[in-house]
Motif scaffolding. Structure first.
Motif, PDB file in Angstrom:
ATOM      1  N   GLN A  84      67.490  58.360 142.735  1.00  0.00           N
ATOM      2  CA  GLN A  84      68.701  58.772 142.023  1.00  0.00           C
ATOM      3  C   GLN A  84      68.942  60.276 142.139  1.00  0.00           C
ATOM      4  OE1 GLN A  84      70.594  56.498 141.545  1.00  0.00           O
ATOM      5  NE2 GLN A  84      69.211  54.775 141.374  1.00  0.00           N
ATOM      6  N   HIS A  85      67.882  61.080 142.095  1.00  0.00           N
ATOM      7  CA  HIS A  85      68.031  62.531 142.317  1.00  0.00           C
ATOM      8  C   HIS A  85      68.583  62.788 143.717  1.00  0.00           C
ATOM      9  CE1 HIS A  85      65.607  63.167 138.680  1.00  0.00           C
ATOM     10  NE2 HIS A  85      66.034  64.412 138.720  1.00  0.00           N
ATOM     11  N   ASP A  86      68.052  62.086 144.708  1.00  0.00           N
ATOM     12  CA  ASP A  86      68.546  62.230 146.086  1.00  0.00           C
ATOM     13  C   ASP A  86      70.005  61.803 146.182  1.00  0.00           C
ATOM     14  OD1 ASP A  86      66.070  63.166 146.900  1.00  0.00           O
ATOM     15  OD2 ASP A  86      65.448  61.262 147.833  1.00  0.00           O
ATOM     16  N   PHE A  87      70.361  60.729 145.473  1.00  0.00           N
ATOM     17  CA  PHE A  87      71.744  60.251 145.469  1.00  0.00           C
ATOM     18  C   PHE A  87      72.682  61.343 144.965  1.00  0.00           C
ATOM     19  CE2 PHE A  87      75.271  58.388 143.054  1.00  0.00           C
ATOM     20  CZ  PHE A  87      75.914  57.670 144.054  1.00  0.00           C
ATOM     21  N   VAL A  88      72.334  61.953 143.840  1.00  0.00           N
ATOM     22  CA  VAL A  88      73.195  62.985 143.250  1.00  0.00           C
ATOM     23  C   VAL A  88      73.253  64.220 144.156  1.00  0.00           C
ATOM     24  CG1 VAL A  88      73.490  64.556 141.282  1.00  0.00           C
ATOM     25  CG2 VAL A  88      72.938  62.142 140.896  1.00  0.00           C
ATOM     26  N   ARG A  89      72.115  64.628 144.712  1.00  0.00           N
ATOM     27  CA  ARG A  89      72.132  65.771 145.650  1.00  0.00           C
ATOM     28  C   ARG A  89      73.038  65.481 146.844  1.00  0.00           C
ATOM     29  NH1 ARG A  89      66.881  66.724 143.972  1.00  0.00           N
ATOM     30  NH2 ARG A  89      65.976  65.215 145.395  1.00  0.00           N
ATOM     31  N   GLY A  90      73.006  64.241 147.316  1.00  0.00           N
ATOM     32  CA  GLY A  90      73.819  63.852 148.466  1.00  0.00           C
ATOM     33  C   GLY A  90      75.315  63.833 148.191  1.00  0.00           C
ATOM     34  N   LEU A  91      75.703  63.803 146.925  1.00  0.00           N
ATOM     35  CA  LEU A  91      77.127  63.797 146.590  1.00  0.00           C
ATOM     36  C   LEU A  91      77.797  65.127 146.902  1.00  0.00           C
ATOM     37  CD1 LEU A  91      77.054  61.986 143.113  1.00  0.00           C
ATOM     38  CD2 LEU A  91      77.909  61.058 145.279  1.00  0.00           C
ATOM     39  N   GLN A  92      77.026  66.194 146.952  1.00  0.00           N
ATOM     40  CA  GLN A  92      77.560  67.545 147.160  1.00  0.00           C
ATOM     41  C   GLN A  92      78.676  67.827 146.149  1.00  0.00           C
ATOM     42  OE1 GLN A  92      78.509  67.533 151.362  1.00  0.00           O
ATOM     43  NE2 GLN A  92      76.417  68.111 151.870  1.00  0.00           N
ATOM     44  N   LEU A  93      78.297  67.740 144.881  1.00  0.00           N
ATOM     45  CA  LEU A  93      79.245  67.914 143.788  1.00  0.00           C
ATOM     46  C   LEU A  93      79.833  69.325 143.781  1.00  0.00           C
ATOM     47  CD1 LEU A  93      77.070  66.237 141.026  1.00  0.00           C
ATOM     48  CD2 LEU A  93      79.152  65.287 142.034  1.00  0.00           C
ATOM     49  N   SER A 147      54.857  55.054 140.567  1.00  0.00           N
ATOM     50  CA  SER A 147      55.339  53.787 140.025  1.00  0.00           C
ATOM     51  C   SER A 147      56.741  53.528 140.553  1.00  0.00           C
ATOM     52  CB  SER A 147      55.357  53.848 138.499  1.00  0.00           C
ATOM     53  OG  SER A 147      56.378  54.722 138.061  1.00  0.00           O
ATOM     54  N   SER A 148      57.236  52.321 140.320  1.00  0.00           N
ATOM     55  CA  SER A 148      58.588  51.998 140.775  1.00  0.00           C
ATOM     56  C   SER A 148      59.620  52.859 140.060  1.00  0.00           C
ATOM     57  CB  SER A 148      58.884  50.517 140.576  1.00  0.00           C
ATOM     58  OG  SER A 148      58.792  50.187 139.210  1.00  0.00           O
ATOM     59  N   SER A 149      59.349  53.252 138.792  1.00  0.00           N
ATOM     60  CA  SER A 149      60.312  54.111 138.085  1.00  0.00           C
ATOM     61  C   SER A 149      60.322  55.520 138.680  1.00  0.00           C
ATOM     62  CB  SER A 149      60.036  54.159 136.585  1.00  0.00           C
ATOM     63  OG  SER A 149      58.817  54.785 136.320  1.00  0.00           O
ATOM     64  N   ASP A 150      59.147  56.014 139.143  1.00  0.00           N
ATOM     65  CA  ASP A 150      59.114  57.319 139.821  1.00  0.00           C
ATOM     66  C   ASP A 150      59.937  57.267 141.097  1.00  0.00           C
ATOM     67  OD1 ASP A 150      57.423  58.382 137.907  1.00  0.00           O
ATOM     68  OD2 ASP A 150      55.608  58.078 139.095  1.00  0.00           O
ATOM     69  N   ASP A 175      63.581  57.266 140.211  1.00  0.00           N
ATOM     70  CA  ASP A 175      64.020  58.605 139.816  1.00  0.00           C
ATOM     71  C   ASP A 175      64.283  59.475 141.038  1.00  0.00           C
ATOM     72  OD1 ASP A 175      63.672  57.775 137.220  1.00  0.00           O
ATOM     73  OD2 ASP A 175      62.087  59.213 136.745  1.00  0.00           O
ATOM     74  N   ILE A 176      63.374  59.423 142.000  1.00  0.00           N
ATOM     75  CA  ILE A 176      63.536  60.211 143.228  1.00  0.00           C
ATOM     76  C   ILE A 176      64.784  59.753 143.970  1.00  0.00           C
ATOM     77  CG2 ILE A 176      62.535  60.659 145.515  1.00  0.00           C
ATOM     78  CD1 ILE A 176      59.755  60.490 144.073  1.00  0.00           C
ATOM     79  N   LEU A 207      70.537  57.520 134.200  1.00  0.00           N
ATOM     80  CA  LEU A 207      69.862  58.625 134.879  1.00  0.00           C
ATOM     81  C   LEU A 207      70.859  59.458 135.682  1.00  0.00           C
ATOM     82  CD1 LEU A 207      67.412  60.242 135.731  1.00  0.00           C
ATOM     83  CD2 LEU A 207      66.930  58.490 137.457  1.00  0.00           C
ATOM     84  N   VAL A 208      71.698  58.823 136.471  1.00  0.00           N
ATOM     85  CA  VAL A 208      72.676  59.564 137.281  1.00  0.00           C
ATOM     86  C   VAL A 208      73.676  60.281 136.371  1.00  0.00           C
ATOM     87  CG1 VAL A 208      74.565  59.333 138.955  1.00  0.00           C
ATOM     88  CG2 VAL A 208      72.372  58.182 139.363  1.00  0.00           C
ATOM     89  N   GLY A 209      74.093  59.646 135.282  1.00  0.00           N
ATOM     90  CA  GLY A 209      74.986  60.305 134.328  1.00  0.00           C
ATOM     91  C   GLY A 209      74.354  61.564 133.751  1.00  0.00           C
TER      92      GLY A 209
END
Length: 187
Positions: free
Chosen positions: A16-25, A7-10, A13-14, A149-151
């Motif tokens: 946003q998860h990729d976005f956070v992984r890409g931040l290299q926190l 779905s568009s929400s899935d 979610d993917i 979600l990102v928070g």
């Protein structure tokens, strides 16, 4: 075999998860420890500001001007909820969300007394003076859903902190746990 269609929400979610992984926190102990990372990332200082502003105002608010950012959160809620609010607002900053350019009347009442007069002029000036305001009120808008979600992912990252093996902190924790398991063991 049947495969579930995404779905568009899935997909979101993917993304946003990729976005956070890409931040290299960096490894941090709390969401608040991410503030210097976010400051560097957005190129502006961030001021965390507890603000008792009442029920008519969102429990969190992000005000970005050309020179700095102000993150307001409710000091009357639990520390865990405060961290959730802070993570949500930091997510807005990291994702580059733009909010309103003028203060809504209910928000203005509680905040104006807390703000520097120069900031008020920047926010209320012509076309918002380059400022934007994001108030944490509901999750119906895409930006709000994404920030939520990102928070949550930022909090998950902060909560996964483990001191490096062999560090003074890790040794102290290990000694405490061993002592609790064996009360006769000397400190």
């Amino acid at each position: 075999m049947w495969r579930r269609r995404r779905s568009s929400s899935d997909t979101n979610d993917i993304r946003q998860h990729d976005f956070v992984r890409g931040l290299q926190l960096p490894a941090v102990r709390s969401v608040r420890d991410l503030v210097p990372f976010v400051e560097e990332r957005i190129g502006k200082p961030i001021r965390l500001q507890p603000a008792e502003v009442g029920a008519a105002v969102p429990c969190g608010m992000w005000i970005a001007t050309s020179t700095g950012c102000y993150l307001f959160y409710d000091p009357e809620t639990s520390p865990a909820h405060q961290d959730h609010i802070i993570a949500h607002e930091l997510a807005h900053a990291l994702m580059g969300h733009r909010g309103m350019t003028t203060l809504l009347a209910p928000m203005a009442g509680g905040l104006l007394g807390l703000l520097d007069p120069g900031l008020i002029a920047a926010v209320l000036g012509p076309a918002g003076g380059g400022a934007s305001i994001l108030g944490r009120t509901n999750y119906s808008e895409t930006d709000e859903f994404d920030a939520e979600l990102v928070g949550s992912l930022l909090q998950q990252h902060a909560n996964s902190y483990r001191p490096p093996s062999g560090s003074e902190e890790a040794d102290r924790i290990t000694r405490t746990l061993l002592r609790r398991g064996n009360p006769e063991r000397p400190e």
